[in-house]
Structure formats: structure tokens, C-alpha cells
Design an enzyme around this catalytic site. Structure first.
Site, short mmCIF file in Angstrom:
data_model
loop_
_atom_site.label_atom_id
_atom_site.label_comp_id
_atom_site.label_asym_id
_atom_site.label_seq_id
_atom_site.Cartn_x
_atom_site.Cartn_y
_atom_site.Cartn_z
N GLU A 5 12.58 -7.10 -4.74
CA GLU A 5 11.80 -6.88 -5.98
C GLU A 5 12.71 -6.66 -7.18
OE1 GLU A 5 8.83 -7.58 -5.83
OE2 GLU A 5 8.00 -7.02 -3.87
N HIS A 21 9.56 1.79 -6.31
CA HIS A 21 8.37 1.12 -5.76
C HIS A 21 8.13 1.66 -4.36
CE1 HIS A 21 5.65 -1.84 -4.20
NE2 HIS A 21 6.54 -2.33 -3.36
N HIS A 75 4.86 2.18 -1.06
CA HIS A 75 3.55 1.83 -0.54
C HIS A 75 2.74 3.11 -0.32
CE1 HIS A 75 5.50 -2.14 1.13
NE2 HIS A 75 5.48 -2.08 -0.19
N GLU A 89 -4.22 19.01 -12.88
CA GLU A 89 -2.87 18.76 -13.40
C GLU A 89 -2.63 17.32 -13.83
OE1 GLU A 89 0.30 21.05 -13.13
OE2 GLU A 89 -1.50 22.10 -13.81
N HIS A 103 -1.17 -3.11 -2.36
CA HIS A 103 0.26 -3.20 -2.04
C HIS A 103 0.96 -1.87 -2.28
CE1 HIS A 103 4.26 -5.61 -2.33
NE2 HIS A 103 4.51 -4.33 -2.12
O1 2HA Z 1 10.91 -4.12 -0.02
O2 2HA Z 1 8.12 -3.29 -0.64
O3 2HA Z 1 7.33 -5.27 -2.17
C1 2HA Z 1 9.72 -4.55 0.52
C2 2HA Z 1 8.64 -4.37 -0.45
C3 2HA Z 1 8.23 -5.56 -1.18
ZN ZN Z 2 6.24 -3.39 -1.58
#
Ligand code: 2HA
Ligand code: ZN
Length: 281
Positions: free
Chosen positions: A126, A149, A151, A179, A220
Site C-alpha cells: 500500500e 493502515h 483491519h 469522547e 477492508h
Molecule cells: O498489507 O492490508 O491492504 C496487506 C494489506 C493490504
Molecule cells: Zn489492508
């Protein structure tokens, strides 16, 4: 102290670098929260050259990797990043294989690997979203440093049952825990579902980063930015907490809510300005 001499420079051992330790600690913590299964999640962290050269030789790059999207605005900048296909679970036991320190080349068309990404590994899949987001956040806030990033489980779940309109999404999160409005008065951006790892999703994410510190990728995960690891991680855990509450309510009848009037009083008391067009008085 563990030191090595390379050329005329005196280096402390890279693993002693606070930025490598911070990355190892946070990836372990996020994995234990269940947010970063398998190779899920990635982080990039803009570093000061002065800090890097205490630990890492910046004179002889190990390798150069071309970029498919030039980032001239980041030329000469140093980052520590997670590796593509690497598992957050493994970072803490082998930082050198799973993380990399790199410098963007002078023309902004490649990255020079200075440390880590052992055995031919490459930066996060990414990277486009990360670098393009860094460029936008630096314009908005010179103290910006981190793109993260992950999940986050409940945020993902919420993108199936909640309207994806970003103003409505933001309002619901504000309503879930008192909050929230104080922590992210600027709200949450949302992009449509897109193929991950592409330059297109990078451009869409960075487009939102002009106005938001946080962008949700439906079904995602989430992109979160900030000036320090504490601030960035604190933001994502606050959002995930609100999403947990939303999912616990699970569409059952709410007998009472925090009203828009009360949220307005809250903003006033904590001297924050809620994003416009969300609270209706
Ligand atoms: O690194 O999270 O979006 C793997 C991921 C791709
Ligand atoms: Zn991801």
C-alpha cells in the site's frame, strides 16, 4: 553500548533505534488486538535524518526500488515502513526482516533501502496510499509523521450495516461514545470499495486526506494519520471502540441518545469545532 564503525561514522546498533522499537511494539499490540491477521495492515513513519543517522548508514543504500508513482514532494525524506507480505505478528521477533528504513531518491522516482527488508523484501503493497497520504497530510499539518493502515474488526463490520455517507458515518461514531467528538471533531472520510494496493486507491485515499486525518476503506479497514504513534494509535482505538458500541447495539431500539444539542455543548466545553453539516440544531 552496542556500536559499529562504518566508514568514518559511528553507529549505534539499529535495533536500539527508538523508531524501530516503536514500530515493533505497535505492530505487536495491533496483532494482539486481532486487527492485523496474516499480512494485514501496514505502517509508514516519516523520520528525521538526524535521528536516522545515529543508527543507520545513509551513505551506501543496500538496494534501489523504482516507484510506479513519482513522489517528488517527498524527495530526500526518510521513512520506516512495514514490508509487503510481512506479518505484524513477526515484526517483534525479527524487525530487520519485516521492517525497512528507506530514503526517497532525489528525483522522487525510487526508494533507496538503507536498512532492513532482509532477503529481498519490498515495502508495503500500500505504499502508493501511504506516500500520497503523507504528501497531503504534510500540506495540512507540518507536524504530521505517521500513516497507519489496519483491519480494525468492528469498523469493517460497521461498513456492511451502516450507510457509507461520510457525514452520517461520522455522526454515528460521535454518538456512540462521548469522547469521540473531542478526539475527532474533523470526522471520518469514506471512499467507495476499491481494489487495494493500486495507485487509484492511493489517489482516492489521499484526496480525502486533504480534509480528513482518517479514511475508511469499506469492507477492508481504515487509514489513520498523526504526528506521533500515541496520537495515531489513540485515534484508531477510539474509532474502533465507537464501532464496537455500534455493533453491540446491533440495530436494537435505542431508548436514548446523545442529542445534537448535547454534542454541541460538548464541543464548546472542550473547545473543538465539529465538522460542518453534521450536527443539526
Ligand atoms: O498489507 O492490508 O491492504 C496487506 C494489506 C493490504
Ligand atoms: Zn489492508
Amino acid at each position: 553500548m552496542n556500536t559499529s564503525v562504518i566508514g568514518s561514522q559511528n553507529y549505534k546498533a539499529p535495533v536500539e533505534a527508538p523508531f524501530i522499537q516503536e514500530m515493533a511494539e505497535i505492530t505487536h499490540h495491533m496483532w494482539s488486538l486481532g486487527w492485523d491477521e496474516l499480512n494485514g495492515g501496514n505502517i509508514s513513519y516519516l523520520l528525521d535524518e538526524d535521528e536516522v543517522v545515529k543508527y543507520i548508514n545513509n551513505k551506501n543504500p543496500l538496494r534501489t526500488i523504482p516507484l510506479t508513482f513519482p513522489v517528488t514532494e517527498l524527495a530526500g525524506k526518510y521513512f520506516i515502513v512495514t514490508g509487503s507480505g510481512k506479518y505484524f505478528r513477526n515484526v517483534i521477533k525479527d524487525p530487520e526482516a519485516n521492517l525497512g528504513v528507506l530514503r526517497v531518491s532525489d528525483n522522487g522516482e525510487s526508494v533507496e533501502i538503507l536498512w532492513g527488508l532482509r532477503d529481498g523484501a519490498v515495502p508495503t503493497s500500500e505504499l502508493a496510499s501511504h506516500f500520497m497520504s503523507h504528501m497531503e497530510r504534510l500540506k495540512a499539518d507540518p507536524s504530521h509523521r505517521i500513516v497507519l493502515h489496519t483491519h480494525a474488526t468492528n469498523v469493517i463490520a460497521m461498513t456492511f450495516t451502516h450507510d457509507l455517507d461520510e457525514l452520517k458515518f461520522t455522526k454515528t461514531l460521535w454518538q456512540m461514545c462521548t469522547e469521540c467528538l473531542v478526539v475527532f471533531p474533523d470526522g471520518i472520510g469514506v471512499i467507495p470499495w476499491m481494489v487495494p494496493g493500486s495507485n487509484e486507491i492511493g489517489r482516492a485515499t489521499a484526496g480525502k486526506m486533504k480534509d480528513y486525518r482518517v479514511v475508511v476503506w469499506p469492507h477492508h479497514g481504515i487509514f489513520v494519520t498523526g504526528a506521533t504513534m500515541d496520537a495515531t494509535f489513540g485515534l484508531v482505538e477510539t474509532i474502533e471502540k465507537a464501532a464496537i458500541v455500534y455493533n453491540l447495539i446491533g440495530g436494537r431500539e435505542m431508548k436514548q441518545k446523545i442529542t445534537d444539542q448535547e454534542l454541541t455543548e460538548l464541543a464548546k466545553a472542550f473547545k473543538v469545532t465539529p465538522r460542518e453539516k453534521i450536527l443539526i440544531l
